[in-house]
Motif scaffolding. Structure first.
Motif, PDB file in Angstrom:
ATOM      1  N   THR A 101      78.198  22.236  75.448  1.00 26.75           N
ATOM      2  CA  THR A 101      76.734  23.146  75.805  1.00 26.75           C
ATOM      3  C   THR A 101      76.700  24.433  75.028  1.00 26.75           C
ATOM      4  O   THR A 101      76.506  25.058  73.551  1.00 26.75           O
ATOM      5  CB  THR A 101      76.147  23.684  77.112  1.00 26.75           C
ATOM      6  OG1 THR A 101      75.699  22.293  77.276  1.00 26.75           O
ATOM      7  CG2 THR A 101      75.083  24.572  77.198  1.00 26.75           C
ATOM      8  N   LYS A 102      77.994  25.054  75.143  1.00 25.68           N
ATOM      9  CA  LYS A 102      78.511  26.928  74.762  1.00 25.68           C
ATOM     10  C   LYS A 102      79.369  26.040  73.155  1.00 25.68           C
ATOM     11  O   LYS A 102      78.973  27.040  72.449  1.00 25.68           O
ATOM     12  CB  LYS A 102      79.694  27.085  75.131  1.00 25.68           C
ATOM     13  CG  LYS A 102      80.064  28.295  74.721  1.00 25.68           C
ATOM     14  CD  LYS A 102      81.499  28.726  75.752  1.00 25.68           C
ATOM     15  CE  LYS A 102      82.481  29.940  75.255  1.00 25.68           C
ATOM     16  NZ  LYS A 102      83.636  30.400  75.989  1.00 25.68           N
ATOM     17  N   LEU A 103      79.997  25.292  72.572  1.00 22.18           N
ATOM     18  CA  LEU A 103      80.034  24.946  71.751  1.00 22.18           C
ATOM     19  C   LEU A 103      79.065  24.514  70.782  1.00 22.18           C
ATOM     20  O   LEU A 103      78.934  25.224  69.252  1.00 22.18           O
ATOM     21  CB  LEU A 103      80.925  23.539  71.792  1.00 22.18           C
ATOM     22  CG  LEU A 103      80.933  23.365  69.873  1.00 22.18           C
ATOM     23  CD1 LEU A 103      81.882  24.054  69.036  1.00 22.18           C
ATOM     24  CD2 LEU A 103      82.389  21.718  69.887  1.00 22.18           C
ATOM     25  N   LYS A 104      77.543  23.351  71.356  1.00 23.52           N
ATOM     26  CA  LYS A 104      76.570  23.606  70.346  1.00 23.52           C
ATOM     27  C   LYS A 104      75.744  25.010  70.450  1.00 23.52           C
ATOM     28  O   LYS A 104      75.311  25.758  68.595  1.00 23.52           O
ATOM     29  CB  LYS A 104      75.652  23.052  70.940  1.00 23.52           C
ATOM     30  CG  LYS A 104      73.676  23.061  70.443  1.00 23.52           C
ATOM     31  CD  LYS A 104      72.850  21.501  71.293  1.00 23.52           C
ATOM     32  CE  LYS A 104      71.926  22.341  70.917  1.00 23.52           C
ATOM     33  NZ  LYS A 104      70.712  20.959  71.346  1.00 23.52           N
ATOM     34  N   GLN A 105      76.476  25.867  70.880  1.00 21.97           N
ATOM     35  CA  GLN A 105      74.879  27.050  70.731  1.00 21.97           C
ATOM     36  C   GLN A 105      76.275  28.687  69.595  1.00 21.97           C
ATOM     37  O   GLN A 105      75.408  28.439  69.049  1.00 21.97           O
ATOM     38  CB  GLN A 105      75.335  27.910  72.124  1.00 21.97           C
ATOM     39  CG  GLN A 105      74.355  28.999  72.050  1.00 21.97           C
ATOM     40  CD  GLN A 105      72.857  28.889  70.961  1.00 21.97           C
ATOM     41  OE1 GLN A 105      72.467  27.893  72.031  1.00 21.97           O
ATOM     42  NE2 GLN A 105      72.095  29.859  70.880  1.00 21.97           N
ATOM     43  N   GLN A 106      77.291  27.708  70.131  1.00 26.31           N
ATOM     44  CA  GLN A 106      78.381  28.623  68.854  1.00 26.31           C
ATOM     45  C   GLN A 106      77.614  28.378  67.464  1.00 26.31           C
ATOM     46  O   GLN A 106      77.997  29.133  66.574  1.00 26.31           O
ATOM     47  CB  GLN A 106      79.935  29.140  69.111  1.00 26.31           C
ATOM     48  CG  GLN A 106      80.091  29.993  70.113  1.00 26.31           C
ATOM     49  CD  GLN A 106      81.586  28.891  70.927  1.00 26.31           C
ATOM     50  OE1 GLN A 106      81.736  28.458  70.104  1.00 26.31           O
ATOM     51  NE2 GLN A 106      82.190  29.696  72.166  1.00 26.31           N
ATOM     52  N   VAL A 107      78.056  26.872  67.162  1.00 29.96           N
ATOM     53  CA  VAL A 107      77.790  26.373  66.120  1.00 29.96           C
ATOM     54  C   VAL A 107      76.744  26.855  65.348  1.00 29.96           C
ATOM     55  O   VAL A 107      76.506  27.341  64.280  1.00 29.96           O
ATOM     56  CB  VAL A 107      78.103  25.339  65.810  1.00 29.96           C
ATOM     57  CG1 VAL A 107      77.599  24.101  64.343  1.00 29.96           C
ATOM     58  CG2 VAL A 107      79.623  24.541  65.991  1.00 29.96           C
ATOM     59  N   GLU A 108      75.695  26.537  66.352  1.00 31.87           N
ATOM     60  CA  GLU A 108      74.142  26.883  65.623  1.00 31.87           C
ATOM     61  C   GLU A 108      73.831  29.096  65.249  1.00 31.87           C
ATOM     62  O   GLU A 108      73.190  28.734  64.744  1.00 31.87           O
ATOM     63  CB  GLU A 108      73.490  26.696  66.939  1.00 31.87           C
ATOM     64  CG  GLU A 108      71.535  27.040  66.810  1.00 31.87           C
ATOM     65  CD  GLU A 108      70.782  26.861  68.161  1.00 31.87           C
ATOM     66  OE1 GLU A 108      69.617  26.340  66.773  1.00 31.87           O
ATOM     67  OE2 GLU A 108      71.240  26.096  68.949  1.00 31.87           O
ATOM     68  N   ASP A 109      74.461  29.621  65.989  1.00 30.95           N
ATOM     69  CA  ASP A 109      74.535  30.917  66.239  1.00 30.95           C
ATOM     70  C   ASP A 109      75.628  30.857  64.737  1.00 30.95           C
ATOM     71  O   ASP A 109      74.582  31.802  63.805  1.00 30.95           O
ATOM     72  CB  ASP A 109      75.060  31.440  66.899  1.00 30.95           C
ATOM     73  CG  ASP A 109      74.386  31.852  68.189  1.00 30.95           C
ATOM     74  OD1 ASP A 109      73.101  31.125  68.316  1.00 30.95           O
ATOM     75  OD2 ASP A 109      75.419  32.131  69.112  1.00 30.95           O
ATOM     76  N   ALA A 110      76.313  30.111  64.566  1.00 27.31           N
ATOM     77  CA  ALA A 110      77.262  30.278  62.584  1.00 27.31           C
ATOM     78  C   ALA A 110      76.554  30.247  61.648  1.00 27.31           C
ATOM     79  O   ALA A 110      77.028  30.175  61.167  1.00 27.31           O
ATOM     80  CB  ALA A 110      78.508  29.499  63.196  1.00 27.31           C
ATOM     81  N   LEU A 111      75.951  29.482  61.837  1.00 24.74           N
ATOM     82  CA  LEU A 111      74.353  28.419  60.864  1.00 24.74           C
ATOM     83  C   LEU A 111      73.279  29.886  60.698  1.00 24.74           C
ATOM     84  O   LEU A 111      73.540  29.563  59.318  1.00 24.74           O
ATOM     85  CB  LEU A 111      73.794  27.095  61.225  1.00 24.74           C
ATOM     86  CG  LEU A 111      74.852  26.074  61.294  1.00 24.74           C
ATOM     87  CD1 LEU A 111      74.245  24.265  61.564  1.00 24.74           C
ATOM     88  CD2 LEU A 111      75.314  25.538  59.570  1.00 24.74           C
TER      89      LEU A 111
END
Length: 262
Positions: A101-111
């Motif tokens: 969940t944390k990784l998904k949010q980080q990747v989404e924010d980075a994109l």
């Protein structure tokens, strides 16, 4: 007449004295037998006391030695190797676990903020198969969504193979340990029947040792299989949990890439 009474009186006294002596002898015999029984019980209790004082580890070690070095050594080797594989897999799987969940949010924010390269940098700095799958999908994102999806599926299979590495050896040790124990049992029973055939009569003391060895090999084989089976089930459950996270994260990544392409 007086002589007859005298004879009868003497006979009665003789019988009475004989019964008294017999009763005393019987009582003495009973006391002697009771003393022997008490002494034997005391000896047994003295022999059992040290076994209890030795503790479970010492008793287990003694029973293991009595089972024979041949099959018991092989069963012990299966236990050691199986535990080594299980511990290595547990450490690897715990290190492979990721807060998806944390990784998904980080990747989404980075994109959203820095594009594909920023998202790839986040994946490079994160350990685990989910981050690796994200990286492979992002690396193919410049070509097309279909190429990214194929890369995610292909690399997901590779990561699944890494998760299941050496688990087949653990299942082999689980299967072979009780088989070795049963083989030791069969060999012990064969030796017992050979002794009976050679001597010609059935004696418990003659075959007790062989039967004990036969049963001990089975017991230790089953104990080994039970211990390894517990670790095996935990590892399989851990792998299933990580695989489910990988599949769910792959779908989420494709959705993020589709939204980013718009």
């Amino acid at each position: 007449m007086k002589r007859l009474f005298s004879i009868l009186a003497l006979a009665g006294l003789f019988v009475l004295s004989t019964n008294t002596v017999s009763a005393k002898a019987t009582a003495a015999t009973m006391v002697s037998n009771l003393s022997s029984t008490v002494a034997a019980t005391a000896v047994i209790l003295q022999d059992e006391a040290p076994a209890e004082a030795r503790g479970f580890t010492q008793v287990l070690k003694t029973q293991f030695i009595q089972g024979g070095a041949g099959f018991m050594g092989i069963v012990l080797l299966c236990l050691i190797l199986g535990l080594a594989v299980a511990i290595e897999r547990i450490i690897y799987l715990n290190m492979a676990s990721t807060n998806t969940t944390k990784l998904k949010q980080q990747v989404e924010d980075a994109l959203a903020s820095g594009g594909v390269e920023a998202a790839k940098e986040v994946c490079r700095n994160t350990k685990g198969p989910v981050a690796s799958i994200y990286y492979q999908g992002l690396d193919r994102a410049g070509e097309s969504i279909e190429s990214a999806e194929k890369a995610v599926v292909a690399y997901g299979g590779v990561q699944m193979g890494q998760l299941e590495k050496n688990v087949s050896w653990l299942s082999l040790f689980i299967a072979i340990a009780p088989m070795l124990g049963f083989m030791g049992t069969v060999i012990g029973m064969i030796q017992a029947f050979q002794k009976i055939s050679a001597v010609g009569n059935l004696s418990a003391s003659l075959i007790a040792g062989d039967i004990q060895v036969a049963l001990l090999t089975t017991v230790f084989g089953l104990i080994t299989a039970i211990i390894l089976q517990i670790f095996y089930n935990y590892i399989i459950a851990k792998i299933d949990s990580i695989v489910n996270d990988m599949e769910d994260s792959s779908i989420s990544l494709i959705d993020m890439l589709v939204d980013h392409k718009k």
